[in-house]
Design an enzyme around this catalytic site. Sequence first.
Site, PDB file in Angstrom:
ATOM      1  N   HIS A  73       0.850  -1.208   0.000  1.00 19.78           N
ATOM      2  CA  HIS A  73       0.000   0.000   0.000  1.00 19.78           C
ATOM      3  C   HIS A  73       0.882   1.255   0.000  1.00 19.78           C
ATOM      4  O   HIS A  73       0.979   1.914   1.036  1.00 19.78           O
ATOM      5  CB  HIS A  73      -0.901  -0.005   1.237  1.00 19.78           C
ATOM      6  CG  HIS A  73      -2.057   0.934   1.167  1.00 19.78           C
ATOM      7  ND1 HIS A  73      -1.997   2.233   1.600  1.00 19.78           N
ATOM      8  CD2 HIS A  73      -3.313   0.766   0.707  1.00 19.78           C
ATOM      9  CE1 HIS A  73      -3.175   2.814   1.444  1.00 19.78           C
ATOM     10  NE2 HIS A  73      -3.987   1.946   0.903  1.00 19.78           N
ATOM     11  N   ILE A 125       1.943   4.511   1.716  1.00 16.06           N
ATOM     12  CA  ILE A 125       1.008   5.378   2.426  1.00 16.06           C
ATOM     13  C   ILE A 125       0.309   4.532   3.481  1.00 16.06           C
ATOM     14  O   ILE A 125      -0.159   3.430   3.187  1.00 16.06           O
ATOM     15  CB  ILE A 125      -0.049   5.962   1.466  1.00 16.06           C
ATOM     16  CG1 ILE A 125       0.607   6.861   0.417  1.00 16.06           C
ATOM     17  CG2 ILE A 125      -1.116   6.749   2.230  1.00 16.06           C
ATOM     18  CD1 ILE A 125      -0.337   7.313  -0.681  1.00 16.06           C
ATOM     19  N   GLY A 148      -5.944   4.214   5.639  1.00 22.74           N
ATOM     20  CA  GLY A 148      -6.845   4.941   6.533  1.00 22.74           C
ATOM     21  C   GLY A 148      -7.328   4.093   7.694  1.00 22.74           C
ATOM     22  O   GLY A 148      -7.429   4.576   8.828  1.00 22.74           O
ATOM     23  N   GLU A 164      -7.099   2.677  13.572  1.00 23.10           N
ATOM     24  CA  GLU A 164      -6.633   1.766  14.629  1.00 23.10           C
ATOM     25  C   GLU A 164      -5.649   2.466  15.562  1.00 23.10           C
ATOM     26  O   GLU A 164      -5.710   2.287  16.779  1.00 23.10           O
ATOM     27  CB  GLU A 164      -5.996   0.515  14.013  1.00 23.10           C
ATOM     28  CG  GLU A 164      -5.517  -0.497  15.026  1.00 23.10           C
ATOM     29  CD  GLU A 164      -6.619  -1.159  15.836  1.00 23.10           C
ATOM     30  OE1 GLU A 164      -6.335  -1.649  16.954  1.00 23.10           O
ATOM     31  OE2 GLU A 164      -7.791  -1.201  15.380  1.00 23.10           O
TER      32      GLU A 164
END
Length: 140
Positions: A45, A51, A54, A59
Amino acid sequence: MNKEEIKKVLPHREPMLLVDEMHMEDDVCVSRYEVKGDEFFLQGHFPSMPIVPGVVLCEMMGQGAALLLLDQLNGESIPMFVGMENVRFKHTVHPGDIVEARSRLLCVKANLSIIESKATVRGQLCCSAKLSVALTKQSV
């Protein structure tokens, strides 16, 4: 609290422990996590431009927010997300960034806590949400 002290109250462990340190400022819990770059969630990712997802930012905020419930985290109960409202992502988070989450308890109803949390990097808002956290009994 440092990471070892946090491990005494939160059930999370690496690679899912996403709080390096925390402290209280009046009624606000301030937690921090340094994105090192080798985390599992960055591997895909995205490979050419890592990055923080989201959901991982949520979390991080949730774990920091759970520390507001320190008095109730007695080894018998664990904090669990049961809802998130008004989640907004404003800025991307990358390796080398230090995510600071500031969480404030809005209300408590039985075993449910409603918490407002905002995550920033160098003072810039990255994510905000209203989190619902329930204390549940640990099961084997």
